[in-house]
Design a protein around this motif. Structure first.
Motif, PDB file in Angstrom:
ATOM      1  N   UNK A  37      44.435   1.083 -36.414  1.00 59.96           N
ATOM      2  CA  UNK A  37      43.147   1.423 -36.242  1.00 59.96           C
ATOM      3  C   UNK A  37      42.628   2.630 -35.413  1.00 59.96           C
ATOM      4  N   UNK A  38      41.431   3.310 -35.794  1.00 54.21           N
ATOM      5  CA  UNK A  38      40.969   4.458 -35.202  1.00 54.21           C
ATOM      6  C   UNK A  38      40.598   3.834 -33.822  1.00 54.21           C
ATOM      7  N   UNK A  39      40.893   4.634 -32.956  1.00 54.00           N
ATOM      8  CA  UNK A  39      40.637   4.215 -31.218  1.00 54.00           C
ATOM      9  C   UNK A  39      39.323   4.884 -30.831  1.00 54.00           C
ATOM     10  N   UNK A  40      38.162   3.955 -31.252  1.00 54.77           N
ATOM     11  CA  UNK A  40      36.787   4.309 -31.049  1.00 54.77           C
ATOM     12  C   UNK A  40      36.189   3.527 -29.854  1.00 54.77           C
ATOM     13  N   UNK A  41      37.115   2.955 -29.077  1.00 50.33           N
ATOM     14  CA  UNK A  41      36.710   2.329 -27.833  1.00 50.33           C
ATOM     15  C   UNK A  41      35.877   3.232 -26.806  1.00 50.33           C
ATOM     16  N   UNK A  45      28.366   5.193 -29.966  1.00 54.52           N
ATOM     17  CA  UNK A  45      27.753   5.198 -31.231  1.00 54.52           C
ATOM     18  C   UNK A  45      28.436   3.989 -32.176  1.00 54.52           C
ATOM     19  N   UNK A  46      29.965   4.169 -31.993  1.00 56.17           N
ATOM     20  CA  UNK A  46      30.752   3.359 -32.964  1.00 56.17           C
ATOM     21  C   UNK A  46      30.710   2.006 -32.548  1.00 56.17           C
ATOM     22  N   UNK A  47      30.576   1.781 -31.178  1.00 54.38           N
ATOM     23  CA  UNK A  47      30.503   0.469 -30.513  1.00 54.38           C
ATOM     24  C   UNK A  47      28.915  -0.385 -30.949  1.00 54.38           C
ATOM     25  N   UNK A  48      28.140   0.706 -30.795  1.00 52.11           N
ATOM     26  CA  UNK A  48      26.885  -0.021 -31.343  1.00 52.11           C
ATOM     27  C   UNK A  48      26.740  -0.299 -32.776  1.00 52.11           C
ATOM     28  N   UNK A  49      27.326   0.599 -33.644  1.00 50.57           N
ATOM     29  CA  UNK A  49      27.334   0.372 -34.998  1.00 50.57           C
ATOM     30  C   UNK A  49      27.896  -0.954 -35.345  1.00 50.57           C
ATOM     31  N   UNK A 208      34.532   0.801 -36.886  1.00 47.35           N
ATOM     32  CA  UNK A 208      33.314   0.453 -35.712  1.00 47.35           C
ATOM     33  C   UNK A 208      33.264  -1.003 -35.473  1.00 47.35           C
ATOM     34  N   UNK A 209      33.449  -1.726 -36.697  1.00 52.15           N
ATOM     35  CA  UNK A 209      33.399  -3.282 -36.339  1.00 52.15           C
ATOM     36  C   UNK A 209      34.703  -3.789 -35.465  1.00 52.15           C
ATOM     37  N   UNK A 210      35.867  -3.109 -35.971  1.00 48.84           N
ATOM     38  CA  UNK A 210      36.975  -3.493 -34.947  1.00 48.84           C
ATOM     39  C   UNK A 210      36.839  -2.854 -33.842  1.00 48.84           C
TER      40      UNK A 210
END
Length: 254
Positions: A37-41, A45-49, A208-210
């Motif tokens: 999984x991409x590390x978007x922590x 913007x990713x967390x908000x989406x 983003x969801x993950x």
């Protein structure tokens, strides 16, 4: 806030993440590789989406009783934006993320009540969730008409099929030269009907969801890590002064 926070029509019926509708009886497909999984922590913007996707899709069936809507302010969503875009009619900003569906009804519809997703990312792992949400395929032998390569005989449908599209799984029979046993090996997915999202866009939305599910499982994770760094720095400085003080104290001792 960005345009994506405009209201989505909440999907009635099944939710996006009935991750364990058959949690006690189904098992992951043996040997199926998990994608990283991409590390978007660290991507707000990713967390908000991801929060938007979670509220509009997952909360139809799943609860997150360890999380309050007000906690979303930690990822930059204001109270006003929460009230206008993310709350159900009867909810308040201070409410926990619960669902109206009764456990008895959920059990009748899915075979088992959908689990609370507060700490699902910690239980499953982000790689598992990321691969799972991208591995649905049509299977007419299943009651819902859907199956999953990661969670074989899963009890939930793919409610994001309109975004991802409809796919079937391709298998081929492989005969073991030594035992003579024939097995079905997965060879890939075949698109039957394209979705409204491209594959890249869908994978990005799932990432983003993950990321949000991972954040939700421990909202204080970033604070804890930052605090740990400062504690280590403090201990390092303190150790230096203790070492110099010790040297000064014993310097005249023969």
């Amino acid at each position: 806030m960005k345009n994506w926070l405009s209201k989505l029509a909440r999907i009635g019926g099944a939710s996006l993440l009935t991750l364990a509708a058959a949690l006690g009886s189904a098992h992951a497909e043996e040997g199926f590789p998990l994608d990283r999984a991409p590390d978007n922590m660290h991507n707000i913007a990713s967390l908000q989406h991801g929060a938007q996707l979670f509220v509009n899709y997952c909360l139809n069936c799943h609860s997150a009783n360890l999380m309050r809507y007000s906690a979303l302010e930690q990822i930059g969503i204001s109270q006003k934006e929460i009230e206008q875009n993310l709350l159900f009619t009867s909810d308040k900003v201070g409410s926990t993320m619960s669902v109206a569906m009764r456990p008895d009804d959920a059990k009748a519809w899915f075979g088992v009540a959908p689990p609370d997703l507060s700490v699902e990312a910690r239980a499953r792992g982000s790689d598992w969730l990321y691969t799972y949400l991208r591995s649905f395929y049509r299977d007419d032998t299943r009651p819902t008409g859907w199956n999953n390569m990661v969670f074989n005989n899963v009890g939930m449908p793919n409610v994001l099929w309109q975004l991802q599209g409809v796919r079937t799984a391709k298998f081929e029979e492989v005969k073991d030269a030594e035992t003579g046993e024939t097995t079905h090996q997965f060879t890939g997915f075949q698109v039957v009907k394209p979705g409204t999202m491209s594959r890249v866009d869908y994978d990005s939305a799932v990432a983003d969801l993950v990321a949000y599910l991972t954040w939700m499982s421990e909202p204080s994770q970033q604070t804890r890590r930052q605090l740990g760094v400062w504690v280590l720095i403090f201990l390092g400085v303190l150790s230096f002064f203790a070492w110099r003080l010790n040297a000064a104290y014993w310097k005249d001792v023969k």
